[in-house]
Design an enzyme around this catalytic site. Sequence first.
Site, mmCIF file in Angstrom:
data_model
loop_
_atom_site.group_PDB
_atom_site.id
_atom_site.type_symbol
_atom_site.label_atom_id
_atom_site.label_comp_id
_atom_site.label_asym_id
_atom_site.label_seq_id
_atom_site.Cartn_x
_atom_site.Cartn_y
_atom_site.Cartn_z
ATOM 1 N N THR A 37 36.951 -43.929 83.903
ATOM 2 C CA THR A 37 37.001 -45.299 84.400
ATOM 3 C C THR A 37 36.281 -46.193 83.407
ATOM 4 O O THR A 37 35.256 -45.796 82.843
ATOM 5 C CB THR A 37 36.365 -45.430 85.791
ATOM 6 O OG1 THR A 37 36.448 -46.786 86.211
ATOM 7 C CG2 THR A 37 34.926 -44.969 85.803
ATOM 8 N N ARG A 38 36.840 -47.387 83.178
ATOM 9 C CA ARG A 38 36.302 -48.253 82.137
ATOM 10 C C ARG A 38 35.491 -49.419 82.682
ATOM 11 O O ARG A 38 34.680 -49.995 81.962
ATOM 12 C CB ARG A 38 37.443 -48.782 81.259
ATOM 13 C CG ARG A 38 38.193 -47.671 80.539
ATOM 14 C CD ARG A 38 39.212 -48.230 79.557
ATOM 15 N NE ARG A 38 39.896 -47.149 78.883
ATOM 16 C CZ ARG A 38 41.082 -46.668 79.245
ATOM 17 N NH1 ARG A 38 41.706 -47.208 80.270
ATOM 18 N NH2 ARG A 38 41.641 -45.680 78.585
ATOM 19 N N VAL A 39 35.709 -49.803 83.933
ATOM 20 C CA VAL A 39 34.987 -50.952 84.479
ATOM 21 C C VAL A 39 34.370 -50.675 85.841
ATOM 22 O O VAL A 39 33.531 -51.434 86.297
ATOM 23 C CB VAL A 39 35.919 -52.183 84.601
ATOM 24 C CG1 VAL A 39 36.396 -52.636 83.246
ATOM 25 C CG2 VAL A 39 37.097 -51.886 85.507
ATOM 26 N N GLY A 86 41.752 -47.136 83.181
ATOM 27 C CA GLY A 86 41.268 -45.780 83.388
ATOM 28 C C GLY A 86 42.303 -44.970 84.136
ATOM 29 O O GLY A 86 43.323 -45.495 84.603
#
Length: 477
Positions: free
Chosen positions: A353-355, A329
């Site tokens: 943001t991915r996680v 991200g």
Amino acid sequence: MVTIEKNILIYGVIISTGYGVVTLEGLLIAFISEVFTTQSFSIGLVVNLYQNDTMNLLIGALLLNPENPLDQGSTVHALSSLATITLGDCAIASILDPVGNVIFNSGRINMQYPWAIESPAPGIIDRQSVSEALQTGLIAIDSSIPIGCGQRELIVGDRQTGKTSISIDSILNQKYSTIFTVYTSLGQSSSSILQVFLSLVQKDAIFYLSMLMATASSSAVHQYLCAYSGAALSEFFVITGELPSLLILDDLSRHACAYREIYLLLRRPAGREAYPGEIFFVHSRLLERSAKLSYNLGGGSLTCFPVIETLAGDVSGYISTNIISITDGQIALSADLFLSGILPAIDVGLSVTRVGSIGQWYGMKYVAGFYKLELAQFVELQSFSQFASDLGQESKNRLTKGLRLVEILKQSSRSPISLTRQVGILSLANQKLLKALAIKDVDLFLNLYLDIPSWTLLLIPPNLVAKSIVCCVFKAN
């Protein structure tokens, strides 16, 4: 006879020299990242193996202490070992150079553990999913772009848009936590590094921090190695201390320029935009070392904040797109928002943001789940309203609500906000109470709310506190 063959294998000759780089012939059993020494006590690092037109083995190497002069024809001696730096508790609250020498010492002297500068990234079996949030203290990030321990989150933006300020605020917010921070400065001026260090000293934030620096006057070799030394220092405390760690690489665009200089000095063919073709691998093997380790390895985590400087807000540049494809991200900063006084100048349309949302606290998810969407719709409506002569009442209300939300998310530098205060502010922003305030009075309301001691909010309901603050704001006007 065996001794003679062994000497041939571990000895070589310098056939050409450059600024910080040399080309060797010999060292028939050399390998990448092997260390060698010279007669003038210079230390070198093997980085390239190739053959010339006559099929002779040539070796490109970096000099870790290029101040010692070298001439063609000098002999070198391979040590059959990887490049290491000596670490220990002395690294805490200290400033180090890329090869592990102490520039500023906190008083500890036990530097006794050799640690490899470059090591392979943890495998899939050695990792676990991100499940714990890393609080930056910035309400705009923790609410809309949360970051998890073990994540790689890119900070990208133009020059002087607040990239370093986000990093410093994240360091200050770890003051009362167990997260160890490593700040790596690559290619910046000495005055800028000193200013960052003094700002951390004033906030008593250096006792859980280590700094590695390679200034703009340092050689390209030191600027290149500094990032890997910072990753090694973070791994040292993650593995030996089983601690969560935060690594800040400020910034990787200068790191890429330093490696391009090294590559050209080694007379290797350049690729796109004169960068070497392996620049993606150079950064990927650095950033892939960030991970949330399994409990069998201690359960520590290494979170990485790489920083990239763009030109005129162009995030589609060669180095920017490379880092974006590696990280989990990015936090994009806008120069227009910065000049308009919105700090931190985060572009919610490009930031993602991915996680991190997996480890976000459920209370923060409850109060901030829809703010990013509202901000994105507000930006679109604001750009549309510039060309509309008349707007409906509903559109005006949405514009007013968006402006009030932007004022709530504004935050001055060096003033991180705790998670409980962030949740309280966002919960109040969703109520009708703040609609009675003018937009220009929202900042005064937030300052008064943050000045109230935390124990007061445990005894008095937050709504009553907010109502009393609103009354004080009205009386002040």
